[in-house]
Design an enzyme around this catalytic site. Structure first.
Site, PDB file in Angstrom:
ATOM      1  N   LYS A   1      23.504  25.681  44.244  1.00 28.30           N
ATOM      2  CA  LYS A   1      22.279  25.534  43.462  1.00 28.30           C
ATOM      3  C   LYS A   1      22.512  26.237  42.135  1.00 28.30           C
ATOM      4  O   LYS A   1      22.544  27.462  42.055  1.00 28.30           O
ATOM      5  CB  LYS A   1      21.089  26.148  44.197  1.00 28.30           C
ATOM      6  CG  LYS A   1      19.761  25.948  43.480  1.00 28.30           C
ATOM      7  CD  LYS A   1      18.611  26.503  44.300  1.00 28.30           C
ATOM      8  CE  LYS A   1      17.279  26.267  43.607  1.00 28.30           C
ATOM      9  NZ  LYS A   1      16.148  26.805  44.402  1.00 28.30           N
TER      10      LYS A   1
ATOM     11  N   LYS B   1      22.502  20.994  43.627  1.00 22.44           N
ATOM     12  CA  LYS B   1      21.269  20.854  42.858  1.00 22.44           C
ATOM     13  C   LYS B   1      21.400  21.617  41.544  1.00 22.44           C
ATOM     14  O   LYS B   1      21.888  22.749  41.552  1.00 22.44           O
ATOM     15  CB  LYS B   1      20.101  21.404  43.689  1.00 22.44           C
ATOM     16  CG  LYS B   1      18.729  21.209  43.078  1.00 22.44           C
ATOM     17  CD  LYS B   1      17.646  21.729  44.019  1.00 22.44           C
ATOM     18  CE  LYS B   1      16.264  21.544  43.420  1.00 22.44           C
ATOM     19  NZ  LYS B   1      15.198  22.029  44.320  1.00 22.44           N
TER      20      LYS B   1
END
Length: 294
Positions: free
Chosen positions: A233, A286
């Site tokens: 992330k 992400k």
């Protein structure tokens, strides 16, 4: 020392990318280095591209509703859905409108939903995140009661929406304390699984979070609950609209001390390998749009 490069037509690279690290520190080997690919003329890749039907039948990747997961935001205290200004077409849902949206998505063939809860009460340790009556747990129960196994219900597992400071863990000495946060993540995972989540998705980027969540789930009788790890992330300004939707923006500083640094490819691979070793069933990158090629 010079490195001899060769062409890889399917990737467009002149040199193969660096090999992924193994957990023991020795580099892995890419599939083409094993000699598994037959050479021309025995192997003709164009055979599988000759007609539209062949291309569809042998497509390695497809984009259709059954491959998609819809993020849904549910806010405590709402009586109806409220549009999110930064995300046109999306709403903060009430429990009633959330269930209606989930049913419509299931009927369209969407594979699953990823639930983000927005509580009224926030405190330093995010206690509502693991309350049986917290908004996420109420939403998960409502969705599972309505949808059963028709749709995969995924619970985002983090603290940023639930803390009054907006960070993803417990604050000590001005920063996020990793290990005390892991204990809370375990409690959240158990509460989400109790509420019916098929999948929990730890997103806080704490070291050891997958292992802590796996142990907590197994210890509370949820060994079949899937872990979808936010393995990489990245710190990114692309989260701006999401932070408005989830009302989880940090109230001081930023999250670069625990979210992934975009410039580090090998570190991302190590993070992914560690998560798999700790018990992750699936991995997430992400934001995907700009970072899958990192």
């Amino acid at each position: 020392m010079k490195t001899r490069c060769r062409s890889f037509p399917r990737t467009g690279r002149r040199c193969p990318p660096s090999s992924p690290p193994r957990l023991n520190g020795t580099p892995g080997r890419r599939w083409w280095e094993h000699g598994w690919v037959s050479s021309y003329p025995l192997y003709r890749p164009r055979r599988l591209r000759r007609t539209p039907g062949l291309r569809r039948a042998f497509a390695e990747t497809s984009l259709d509703p059954s491959r998609l997961v819809a993020p849904l935001f549910v806010k405590e205290g709402l009586e109806d859905a409220v549009p999110i200004q930064s995300m046109p077409g999306y709403c903060q849902h009430s429990l009633e409108s959330l269930v209606k949206e989930g049913r419509e998505l299931a009927e369209r063939g969407v594979a699953g939903v990823l639930v983000f809860g927005v509580p009224v009460h926030k405190d330093a340790t995010g206690t509502d995140a693991h309350s049986d009556f917290g908004i996420s747990q109420l939403a998960l129960r409502s969705l599972k009661d309505e949808l059963g196994d028709d749709m995969v219900v995924i619970a985002d597992l983090c603290l940023c929406e639930y803390t009054d400071h907006g960070h993803c863990g417990v604050i000590e000495d001005g920063g996020v304390a990793n290990d005390p946060t892991l204990e809370i993540y375990g409690r959240i995972a158990s509460a989400q699984a109790d509420a019916g989540a098929d999948v929990v998705a730890p997103s806080g980027m704490m070291d050891g979070q997958v292992g802590a969540v796996r142990r907590a789930l197994d210890d509370t009788g949820h060994s079949d609950t899937v872990i979808l790890s936010y393995a990489a992330k990245y710190a990114s300004s692309l989260y701006g609209p999401f932070r408005q939707a989830a009302e989880g923006a940090p109230q001081f500083g930023d999250r670069r001390a625990y979210q992934q640094q975009p410039s580090n490819i090998d570190e991302a691979l190590r993070e992914a390998a560690l998560d798999v070793a700790e018990g992750a069933d699936a991995l997430m990158v992400k934001p995907a749009t700009g970072y899958l090629d990192v």
